[in-house]
Design a protein around this motif. Structure first.
Motif, PDB file in Angstrom:
ATOM      1  N   ALA A 105       0.828  -1.202   0.000  1.00  0.00           N
ATOM      2  CA  ALA A 105       0.000   0.000   0.000  1.00  0.00           C
ATOM      3  C   ALA A 105       0.864   1.253   0.000  1.00  0.00           C
ATOM      4  O   ALA A 105       1.882   1.327   0.690  1.00  0.00           O
ATOM      5  CB  ALA A 105      -0.923  -0.008   1.214  1.00  0.00           C
ATOM      6  N   SER A 106       0.427   2.258  -0.780  1.00  0.00           N
ATOM      7  CA  SER A 106       1.180   3.506  -0.930  1.00  0.00           C
ATOM      8  C   SER A 106       0.209   4.612  -1.309  1.00  0.00           C
ATOM      9  O   SER A 106      -0.843   4.362  -1.911  1.00  0.00           O
ATOM     10  CB  SER A 106       2.240   3.339  -2.019  1.00  0.00           C
ATOM     11  N   VAL A 107       0.563   5.855  -0.964  1.00  0.00           N
ATOM     12  CA  VAL A 107      -0.276   6.988  -1.335  1.00  0.00           C
ATOM     13  C   VAL A 107      -0.019   7.439  -2.772  1.00  0.00           C
ATOM     14  O   VAL A 107      -0.847   8.103  -3.388  1.00  0.00           O
ATOM     15  CB  VAL A 107      -0.054   8.161  -0.340  1.00  0.00           C
ATOM     16  N   THR A 108       1.100   7.063  -3.338  1.00  0.00           N
ATOM     17  CA  THR A 108       1.431   7.456  -4.706  1.00  0.00           C
ATOM     18  C   THR A 108       0.406   6.875  -5.682  1.00  0.00           C
ATOM     19  O   THR A 108       0.037   5.700  -5.588  1.00  0.00           O
ATOM     20  CB  THR A 108       2.847   6.987  -5.074  1.00  0.00           C
ATOM     21  N   ASP A 109      -0.038   7.705  -6.589  1.00  0.00           N
ATOM     22  CA  ASP A 109      -1.151   7.348  -7.478  1.00  0.00           C
ATOM     23  C   ASP A 109      -0.644   6.642  -8.740  1.00  0.00           C
ATOM     24  O   ASP A 109       0.066   7.228  -9.566  1.00  0.00           O
ATOM     25  CB  ASP A 109      -1.902   8.628  -7.863  1.00  0.00           C
ATOM     26  N   TYR A 110      -1.018   5.383  -8.867  1.00  0.00           N
ATOM     27  CA  TYR A 110      -0.701   4.606 -10.071  1.00  0.00           C
ATOM     28  C   TYR A 110      -1.988   4.201 -10.807  1.00  0.00           C
ATOM     29  O   TYR A 110      -2.013   3.189 -11.508  1.00  0.00           O
ATOM     30  CB  TYR A 110       0.108   3.368  -9.706  1.00  0.00           C
ATOM     31  N   SER A 111      -3.031   5.006 -10.664  1.00  0.00           N
ATOM     32  CA  SER A 111      -4.306   4.664 -11.303  1.00  0.00           C
ATOM     33  C   SER A 111      -4.188   4.638 -12.822  1.00  0.00           C
ATOM     34  O   SER A 111      -4.942   3.931 -13.504  1.00  0.00           O
ATOM     35  CB  SER A 111      -5.404   5.648 -10.874  1.00  0.00           C
ATOM     36  N   ALA A 112      -3.228   5.383 -13.372  1.00  0.00           N
ATOM     37  CA  ALA A 112      -3.028   5.364 -14.829  1.00  0.00           C
ATOM     38  C   ALA A 112      -2.585   3.992 -15.314  1.00  0.00           C
ATOM     39  O   ALA A 112      -2.686   3.695 -16.514  1.00  0.00           O
ATOM     40  CB  ALA A 112      -1.989   6.417 -15.223  1.00  0.00           C
ATOM     41  N   ASP A 119      -5.967   4.443   0.321  1.00  0.00           N
ATOM     42  CA  ASP A 119      -6.507   5.503   1.168  1.00  0.00           C
ATOM     43  C   ASP A 119      -5.452   5.908   2.187  1.00  0.00           C
ATOM     44  O   ASP A 119      -5.019   5.080   2.993  1.00  0.00           O
ATOM     45  CB  ASP A 119      -7.769   4.989   1.870  1.00  0.00           C
ATOM     46  N   PRO A 120      -5.015   7.178   2.202  1.00  0.00           N
ATOM     47  CA  PRO A 120      -3.995   7.604   3.166  1.00  0.00           C
ATOM     48  C   PRO A 120      -4.389   7.381   4.624  1.00  0.00           C
ATOM     49  O   PRO A 120      -3.511   7.332   5.489  1.00  0.00           O
ATOM     50  CB  PRO A 120      -3.824   9.097   2.862  1.00  0.00           C
ATOM     51  N   ASP A 121      -5.698   7.254   4.893  1.00  0.00           N
ATOM     52  CA  ASP A 121      -6.129   7.018   6.271  1.00  0.00           C
ATOM     53  C   ASP A 121      -5.656   5.661   6.795  1.00  0.00           C
ATOM     54  O   ASP A 121      -5.635   5.447   8.009  1.00  0.00           O
ATOM     55  CB  ASP A 121      -7.665   7.101   6.369  1.00  0.00           C
ATOM     56  N   VAL A 122      -5.291   4.738   5.887  1.00  0.00           N
ATOM     57  CA  VAL A 122      -4.795   3.426   6.323  1.00  0.00           C
ATOM     58  C   VAL A 122      -3.449   3.112   5.663  1.00  0.00           C
ATOM     59  O   VAL A 122      -3.145   1.967   5.335  1.00  0.00           O
ATOM     60  CB  VAL A 122      -5.820   2.307   6.048  1.00  0.00           C
ATOM     61  N   VAL A 123      -2.651   4.161   5.468  1.00  0.00           N
ATOM     62  CA  VAL A 123      -1.280   4.006   4.974  1.00  0.00           C
ATOM     63  C   VAL A 123      -0.367   4.755   5.927  1.00  0.00           C
ATOM     64  O   VAL A 123      -0.641   5.909   6.268  1.00  0.00           O
ATOM     65  CB  VAL A 123      -1.117   4.559   3.541  1.00  0.00           C
ATOM     66  N   LYS A 124       0.711   4.127   6.337  1.00  0.00           N
ATOM     67  CA  LYS A 124       1.700   4.798   7.185  1.00  0.00           C
ATOM     68  C   LYS A 124       2.745   5.443   6.288  1.00  0.00           C
ATOM     69  O   LYS A 124       3.410   4.763   5.502  1.00  0.00           O
ATOM     70  CB  LYS A 124       2.336   3.811   8.147  1.00  0.00           C
ATOM     71  N   GLY A 125       2.867   6.784   6.406  1.00  0.00           N
ATOM     72  CA  GLY A 125       3.785   7.512   5.550  1.00  0.00           C
ATOM     73  C   GLY A 125       3.181   7.770   4.185  1.00  0.00           C
ATOM     74  O   GLY A 125       1.995   7.520   3.947  1.00  0.00           O
ATOM     75  N   ARG A 126       4.012   8.286   3.284  1.00  0.00           N
ATOM     76  CA  ARG A 126       3.543   8.531   1.918  1.00  0.00           C
ATOM     77  C   ARG A 126       3.904   7.354   1.014  1.00  0.00           C
ATOM     78  O   ARG A 126       3.113   6.931   0.171  1.00  0.00           O
ATOM     79  CB  ARG A 126       4.153   9.824   1.368  1.00  0.00           C
ATOM     80  N   ALA A 127       5.085   6.800   1.210  1.00  0.00           N
ATOM     81  CA  ALA A 127       5.499   5.648   0.407  1.00  0.00           C
ATOM     82  C   ALA A 127       4.874   4.360   0.914  1.00  0.00           C
ATOM     83  O   ALA A 127       4.730   3.394   0.161  1.00  0.00           O
ATOM     84  CB  ALA A 127       7.024   5.525   0.415  1.00  0.00           C
ATOM     85  N   GLY A 128       4.518   4.317   2.190  1.00  0.00           N
ATOM     86  CA  GLY A 128       3.825   3.163   2.748  1.00  0.00           C
ATOM     87  C   GLY A 128       4.748   2.102   3.305  1.00  0.00           C
ATOM     88  O   GLY A 128       5.910   1.982   2.904  1.00  0.00           O
TER      89      GLY A 128
END
Length: 629
Positions: A105-112, A119-128
């Motif tokens: 899990a990561s906050v970085t967007d790979y939707s493309a 969801d950042p609410d259940v990710v620790k940090g930005r990279a995860g």
């Protein structure tokens, strides 16, 4: 002059015997390999180099707190060039543990690329956290130059690693997965898709449930607030999970505490909340000396919980990709019987696979080795913890000898380390504040037994972990954030991997690691032979029982090493050592015998006086000698 020296030696020898009164029998000091260790003995000691894959090749030096992947950069599989891997191998390394490879899990967007955002609410940090895995059948897109080819890029790294003469280890995290686990690569293998969510527990459910309750985000502190308080469309205090599931550390409440592993969900291995097991018990035939084949035979045709099968298939999938072994996260939170099932299955496919487990309860060590069929366990509780206290100036080296004797029967199975991703950097102010204080500990850890040794990238150049990158706090290099590792980056030298930007002190420290690890890797007594404490036959500045000078002997019938280490950081010491002779090594029972210090290439004469062999040494602060004949 010589006569005066001999009289002094005789006098000191008598003092040793009188003061210490501590003639231990060899049987009390011998490290005896277990049956499996003898069967799987390797010619050279295992030396593992742990790299945090996302950080290793990153040349960006910005290190902005909570920085994005664009701001702080990220390392790639491609950064492990043949040159980089060859330099790692030359350090004495046999295995590279690529930490953080499975897609997490990561906050970085790979939707493309067809990957649903986390969801950042259940990710620790930005990279995860790399221990919140969301797809075990693929690798993290951060690590690929082309995310659509990320698995192929990792397969290419496996081949490059093998071409460099190294083996590959990756993590398997069996106790928990990310709250949003979804395998895009093999959707039919996704955990929980066939669970009965109307009950708390069923033996074939992958998770534990709280029927009728909705998951709630924990109450965050300023330190744990998602993205450090930055606005984000998904930071809304909500995460869609109904019914709520137990959290990874076993918290059975819909709203976990912020100190719980709230970003993960615990896996059910067929153990009910009342600790009733829904799998076969070990028969008497699977005793401590049962073979891997006997374990495999026992499980053949048995009905086991669904989670067991899923993780077996995950391990076999990666073996088929060329992975040579696994590091199992929090293995003690998973039943021993499962490890018997999994590890015996792995060894049927690859008998040489390296299986390393994180276990912190000494009372469980022998079960996880003998019944769980682990090759190696973390030697943190007792050995590492004792070394840390000694390096901090408030321990006693006698603890090391006691530990060695306490675990003599399983010593070859206990992994030694001074740093890893969970522990503080030696050079950090909260640990030792100086990387040089790790030098004697390195010698002791690497040579005291046949156990493998682990080095964490950057350790060998004195990285201090001082960066405040966001969720991860200084003293430990963050595993949750994007960033660079400054001392390591100086060794990396913008991709040249030649140490060209290191300071003189950093380069000297790396050379010291090079010397010690190559001695440990190749010397004939380092991966076999007997351990004998020399604490009872040593005087330090004329006194016995010094708390910061440690000596031991390792030997076979044809070779020996004597190691003496001074843990004092500001004090030189005079050491007089009485060394037991190994009969097969002695051409004469009289006269001098010359020992060479493998670290400095200097020689030291010993003298046989009154049936005892005496060596006198002067050790500077933090100096070790490794004497060989």
């Amino acid at each position: 002059m010589l006569t005066r020296q001999i009289h002094r030696i005789v006098s000191l020898t008598i003092t040793v015997v009188m003061v210490m009164g501590c003639q231990q029998s060899p049987e009390q000091n011998v490290t005896t390999p277990t049956r499996d260790a003898e069967q799987n003995a390797q010619q050279n000691k295992v030396i593992i180099y742990q790299v945090f894959t996302r950080l290793f090749g990153n040349t960006n030096t910005t290190n902005k707190p909570w920085g994005t992947i664009e701001e702080n950069g990220v390392g790639k599989f491609a950064d492990f060039s043949p040159k980089a891997l060859n330099e790692i191998r030359k350090l004495g390394v046999s295995h590279v543990w690529y930490t953080g490879v499975p897609h997490h899990a990561s906050v970085t967007d790979y939707s493309a690329f067809g990957i649903q955002p986390d969801d950042p609410d259940v990710v620790k940090g930005r990279a995860g956290s790399p221990y919140a895995v969301r797809d075990y059948y693929n690798v993290d897109p951060d690590l690929a130059v082309d995310p659509t080819r990320r698995l192929a890029e990792f397969e290419a790294l496996i081949q490059r690693t093998h071409d460099a003469g190294l083996k590959v280890i990756i993590d398997i995290v069996p106790n928990h997965v990310a709250r949003r686990y979804e395998s895009l690569t093999r959707p039919e293998t996704t955990f929980g898709i066939h669970d009965d969510t109307t009950v708390t527990y069923h033996k074939n459910n992958n998770f534990y449930y709280l029927p009728g309750e909705k998951f709630e985000i924990p109450d965050f502190t300023s330190q744990t607030e998602p993205l450090g308080g930055e606005a984000h469309p998904l930071v809304d205090g909500e995460f869609d999970e109904f019914p709520a599931r137990w959290t990874g550390n076993g918290a059975s409440k819909a709203k976990p505490d912020v100190n719980d592993w709230y970003e993960t969900v615990k896996i059910n291995y067929g153990v009910s909340p009342g600790s009733v097991n829904a799998f076969p018990a070990f028969p008497d035939s699977l005793s401590s000396d049962a073979t891997l084949q006997q374990h495999a035979n026992f499980w053949r045709g048995k009905t086991v919980p669904d989670s067991w099968i899923k993780f077996r298939d995950i391990a076999l999938y990666w073996l088929d990709k060329g992975v040579d072994g696994f590091r199992y996260d929090m293995a003690e939170m998973v039943p021993v019987a499962f490890w018997s099932y999994l590890n015996s299955a792995i060894k049927q496919v690859n008998p040489d696979a390296l299986l390393l487990a994180e276990v912190y309860q000494p009372a469980l060590y022998r079960d996880y080795i003998h019944l769980g069929k682990m090759d190696y366990l973390y030697d943190k509780v007792d050995f590492y913890d004792s070394l840390k206290r000694i390096m901090q100036g408030n321990g006693n080296v006698s603890a090391l000898d006691n530990i060695q004797q306490q675990y003599a029967d399983i010593a070859p199975h206990m992994l030694h380390f001074l740093e890893n991703h969970d522990e503080q950097r030696i050079a950090s102010q909260n640990f030792a504040g100086d990387p040089l204080k790790g030098k004697p500990a390195l010698v002791v850890s690497a040579l005291i037994s046949a156990s493998p040794m682990l080095i964490y990238f950057g350790q060998e150049v004195g990285e201090d972990g001082s960066e405040a990158l966001g969720f991860g706090q200084p003293t430990r290099t963050s595993i949750f954030d994007y960033g660079g590792v400054p001392a390591h980056q100086r060794w990396m030298n913008n991709g040249a991997f030649d140490g060209g930007a290191l300071s003189e002190d950093e380069a000297a420290l790396r050379d010291y690691y090079f010397r010690v690890l190559n001695i440990a890797r190749t010397h004939p007594v380092a991966s076999s032979g007997e351990y004998r404490s020399l604490q009872c036959t040593m005087l330090v500045d004329g006194m016995s029982d010094d708390p910061f000078v440690f000596a031991f002997q390792r030997h076979t019938e044809s070779a020996q090493l004597i190691s003496v280490s001074n843990f004092y950081s500001e004090k030189a010491v005079e050491v007089t050592l009485t060394v037991p002779d190994i009969t097969q090594l002695d051409d004469s029972q009289r006269g001098a015998a010359i020992f060479t210090d493998l670290l400095s290439d200097t020689t030291h004469a010993s003298h046989k006086i009154g049936g005892k062999r005496i060596i006198q040494l002067k050790l500077e602060p933090l100096q070790s000698v490794i004497l060989s004949r």
